[in-house]
Design a protein around this motif. Structure first.
Motif, short mmCIF file in Angstrom:
data_model
loop_
_atom_site.label_atom_id
_atom_site.label_comp_id
_atom_site.label_asym_id
_atom_site.label_seq_id
_atom_site.Cartn_x
_atom_site.Cartn_y
_atom_site.Cartn_z
N UNK A 678 14.17 -3.67 -12.49
CA UNK A 678 12.89 -3.02 -12.76
C UNK A 678 12.40 -2.34 -11.49
N UNK A 679 11.59 -1.31 -11.68
CA UNK A 679 11.18 -0.44 -10.57
C UNK A 679 9.66 -0.33 -10.56
N UNK A 680 9.09 -0.42 -9.36
CA UNK A 680 7.65 -0.23 -9.19
C UNK A 680 7.43 0.89 -8.18
N UNK A 681 6.70 1.92 -8.62
CA UNK A 681 6.34 3.04 -7.75
C UNK A 681 4.96 2.78 -7.17
N UNK A 682 4.80 2.98 -5.87
CA UNK A 682 3.52 2.73 -5.22
C UNK A 682 3.01 3.97 -4.51
N UNK A 683 1.74 4.27 -4.74
CA UNK A 683 1.11 5.44 -4.13
C UNK A 683 -0.19 5.01 -3.47
N UNK A 684 -0.51 5.62 -2.34
CA UNK A 684 -1.73 5.23 -1.60
C UNK A 684 -2.99 5.59 -2.38
N UNK A 685 -2.98 6.75 -3.02
CA UNK A 685 -4.16 7.24 -3.75
C UNK A 685 -3.98 7.03 -5.25
N UNK A 686 -5.06 7.28 -5.98
CA UNK A 686 -5.00 7.13 -7.43
C UNK A 686 -4.39 8.34 -8.11
N UNK A 687 -4.16 9.41 -7.36
CA UNK A 687 -3.55 10.60 -7.92
C UNK A 687 -2.60 11.20 -6.90
#
Length: 851
Positions: A678-687
């Motif tokens: 399974x893969x989780x993508x992480x971003x600093x901002x909400x967009x």
């Protein structure tokens, strides 16, 4: 020099007590002399080279010998301690065993053994007893025994305990096991314990883990600090808050600002501040008439040609007439809501949803260009589209409906809506005005509500804030203007809450402290008898790094009326990411200043991540406390995906115009998904910004990514902000934005909180912790997307201390395409190469082929 250093290391290996120092010397030598083998060959140090190559093996043997000797010595100490009768005490009166041991040691007539050595043996015996008890009593099918550090924490039952638990170290399991041990073995009643957490998710997880460990429902109460305050205060109305779609707190601030703007003097101050720092917000206020009276504002809104009373921009007068009718009759509608139609976005003019699921209702289209062949063809196709959806009703209007007077149009519109069950009752002018005043929460309001919220969390009242402002030295005129305006808005906000007998979470916490101080110590617990704070013996606090002034005051209020209550505080300062919510690390860093007597313990073993991921996290937090230790020898994988080194294929360039991130991400994720991970993508901002699609929310972007992936694997990929990932984990984590303007992300409004103790150093440290949280969500593989010229300074620090490989894109091929494109790779023929070049094909040097 190198030969002598090797001889010194070799000589020390005769004593296993030097194992750690020898390993440090060896590692230091490797760092300083990366080409040591070539050097030894060049100087003829054959014997030294032989010894150097055998150092790792001897170090391993030395470590094993040292471990064996330590275990043997500890066994002897445990046997000696057992002669005092502590095993019987552990079994029959565990809570009294510490006092019994100290008494026994103090009357040892022979004094043959130092007290510290005996205490080591005693703690070892206690640890073994706890591990054995949990193995015997565990009601869970998952019989994971606590390690030595966890068992020590479980057995620490006297005084106030601070446990520093690194990421993946099993802190929740430790909390649950300690509560179960106290309840089942030590005879502590469930209502004599209280489990307090930072958020609902953590509180629920602790409660579920307790039930699993105990095997029944009679567990200690588990809740958030806010839930405890709510049960003590029992407010008559709902709280003003910003949670999800409920933005009532920001609305109160926005209304307070709008009311104050009717004062010309204050309006001038706001105008000066907003033109200097929030100009876009000021433009919206003026254009929308939010600074006007009720009559003036509605007159302005109704006079605007292409803007509805609600404030949205419409394409025609007909659309405005429809929008205003719906709005002024209190009928909820969506303007240009998206529907998916044959692979394209279709946005009908107005949608009235019959249910919250948005799967049925009424669609209203204003066909304003009749007579144009293309437009008429499109209109016919839209009619067919809705005809095939019986759960939806299509209402059509054209310009000829508006050629009559507006009253006739409104009567016809009303009739059609009522025929389909929509009640049409016109709102009063005051009701319309109050609805029209509700605009999108602007940055100015967010800055004001955030600043006032921090004042509330620090228990700074408006008069105290005014005193602080009087002695504060602002670094700019804008900061001074902001503080003066904020002080006035703060008071107006509190006045609005008092007038309506409402409160926010911060006010709720303050009232809870008063309740406890006034003797109101009972609170209800669903399905059981009331809990009395005066009866508590143990208070567990999860995520202690998020402890705040309000939390501290509640705990102190409890201790004032119940001095025997002892704290068990578990947290990780490396994961302190909630300063915006009032968290203050001074309680974590200076535990002993607030709670006496105290003990500080560590839980350092990471059971989640492979060793390479744990090492990267340690390097990020280098010099900031005790490092984490990986439980596994599996290396795992940490990679950097450098966008500047990525060369998309022709097909990828065609599919993803100017967007390097998406094809990179699809390659990385698809390989993991094919392997069943399974893969989780992480971003600093909400967009994030998609070049061929504009700015998208992270959920919208995930939908785009999923559309390219096989249907069967789409439920194994998810996305989150770094903040939202706390408490989550995945086999593969891909950090989408390891850039200098994401980690750290410095908000331009931070300067306004200087008066409250904010500093650039603390903001950067919190951003470092957030990056650490993102990295340590990974179990097996961690990939950081960046650009070498714009990499996060935190990533650059890691790379200065350890080596991380770049993604080898040969191992991550593009996704197969269902288009008719074909890539033919040709090599070896000079004439063919010239022909391909002449036809505009591109040569790829890294693969020596043509696309």
């Amino acid at each position: 020099m190198t030969v002598r250093e090797i001889e010194a290391i070799w000589k020390k290996m005769d004593d296993c007590e030097h194992a750690d120092s020898i390993r440090d010397l060896y590692c230091d030598l490797l760092k300083r002399s990366p080409y040591i083998e070539e050097h030894l060959r060049s100087v003829g140090g054959r014997e030294a080279l032989s010894k150097f190559n055998r150092i790792p093996e001897r170090l391993q043997n030395l470590a094993e010998e040292c471990k064996h000797r330590k275990q043997q010595r500890m066994r002897q100490l445990r046997e000696l301690v057992a002669s005092f009768g502590v095993d019987e005490r552990f079994e029959g009166n565990f809570l009294g065993s510490d006092a019994f041991f100290e008494s026994a040691v103090s009357v040892d007539p022979e004094k043959k053994h130092s007290r510290e050595l005996l205490r080591d043996g005693y703690e070892s015996a206690k640890t073994l007893f706890i591990r054995d008890w949990i193995a015997r009593k565990s009601k869970s099918k998952e019989k994971n025994l606590p390690d030595a550090e966890q068992a020590t924490a479980i057995g620490a039952v006297h005084g106030h305990i601070q446990v520093i638990a690194r990421a993946g170290s099993g802190k929740t399991e430790t909390i649950a096991n300690r509560a179960a041990f106290l309840q089942e073995h030590c005879g502590v009643a469930p209502d004599e314990m209280l489990m307090l957490a930072f958020n609902n998710k953590a509180a629920k997880e602790i409660e579920e883990r307790l039930r699993k460990v105990l095997g029944h429902e009679k567990t200690p109460p588990s809740m958030t600090f806010h839930a405890l305050a709510h049960r003590l205060v029992r407010p008559p109305q709902g709280l003003v808050t910003d949670q999800g779609e409920n933005q009532s707190l920001s609305r109160e601030f926005q209304n307070a600002v709008d009311d104050l703007m009717l004062d010309d003097k204050f309006k001038g101050r706001v105008r000066r501040l907003m033109l200097a720092h929030f100009k876009a917000d000021w433009d919206i206020i003026i254009k929308g008439g939010y600074d006007l009276s009720q009559e003036e504002m509605l007159r302005l809104r109704r006079s605007l040609a292409r803007e509805s009373v609600r404030g949205e921009y419409v394409k025609s007068f007909g659309e405005k007439a429809i929008a205003n009718f719906l709005f002024e009759h209190g009928i909820p509608y969506l303007y240009e809501r998206n529907f998916w139609w044959s692979g394209h976005n279709y946005r009908p003019d107005f949608t009235i949803q019959a249910k919250n699921d948005g799967q049925s209702g009424i669609v209203i289209e204003y066909f304003g260009l009749q007579g144009d062949p293309d437009y008429d063809d499109q209109t016919a196709r839209k009619r067919r589209f809705w005809r095939d959806k019986p759960e939806w009703v299509l209402l059509e209007f054209t310009p000829e409906y508006l050629s009559e007077d507006m009253k006739a149009f409104e009567a016809r519109f009303r009739s059609e809506l009522e025929d389909h069950g929509i009640k049409c009752e016109r709102l009063s002018e005051e009701e319309i005005w109050r609805l029209a005043k509700q605009r999108a929460i602007d940055r100015f309001t967010q800055a004001m509500s955030g600043f006032v919220g921090r004042c509330r969390k620090q228990w700074i009242h408006p008069d105290q804030l005014a005193q602080k402002i009087a002695t504060h030295h602002p670094i700019s005129a804008i900061e001074r203007w902001f503080l003066n305006v904020a002080c006035r808005i703060y008071k107006a906000y509190l006045d609005r809450l008092a007038a309506t007998n409402r409160n926010d979470f911060d006010g709720l916490m303050q009232r809870a402290v008063s309740c406890i101080a006034n003797g109101q110590t009972n609170f209800a617990r669903a399905g059981s008898e009331a809990i009395d704070l005066k009866a508590l013996r143990y208070i567990f606090i999860d995520e202690y790094q998020d402890f705040s002034e309000s939390f501290y005051r509640i705990v102190q209020a409890i201790r004032q009326i119940n001095p025997r209550a002892e704290l068990f505080c578990v947290g990780d300062d490396w994961q302190a990411i909630n300063r915006f919510a009032g968290s203050d690390l001074r309680f974590f860093r200076n535990f002993e200043m607030y709670f006496e007597p105290f003990s500080k313990l560590y839980i350092s073993t990471n059971y989640r991540s492979t060793s390479a991921i744990v090492e990267v996290g340690n390097q990020l937090m280098h010099g900031r406390g005790q490092a984490a230790v990986a439980d596994t020898d599996r290396q795992g994988q940490v990679l950097i995906a450098d966008r500047e080194k990525f060369n998309p294929t022709v097909l990828e360039e065609q599919r993803f115009t100017r967007a390097a991130l998406t094809p990179m991400l699809l390659r990385l994720a698809s390989r993991a998904l094919r392997e069943g991970k399974n893969v989780l993508l992480l971003n600093r901002r909400k967009d994030l910004f998609v070049p061929d699609g504009g700015r998208k929310s992270i959920d919208q972007y995930l939908g785009i990514v999923k559309n390219f992936l096989p249907q069967a694997s789409r439920d194994r990929i998810d996305i989150s902000t770094a903040h939202g990932s706390k408490g989550r984990q995945a086999d593969v984590v891909i950090v989408l934005d390891a850039y200098e303007r994401s980690y750290p992300l410095i908000h331009p409004d931070w300067v306004f909180s200087r008066i409250l103790g904010e500093s650039m150093e603390e903001i950067e440290e919190e951003n470092r912790s957030l990056f650490y949280v993102a990295l340590t969500r990974a179990r097996e593989e961690l990939i950081m997307v960046t650009e070498s010229t714009r990499a996060s300074p935190f990533l650059r620090e890691i790379l200065a201390r350890t080596q991380i490989s770049d993604v080898d894109w040969i191992n991550y091929p593009p996704l197969p395409s269902n288009t008719r494109w074909l890539v033919v790779k040709v090599s070896g023929s000079c004439k063919v190469n010239e022909q391909l070049k002449a036809e505009g094909h591109r040569f790829r040097g890294n693969t020596r082929s043509w696309d």
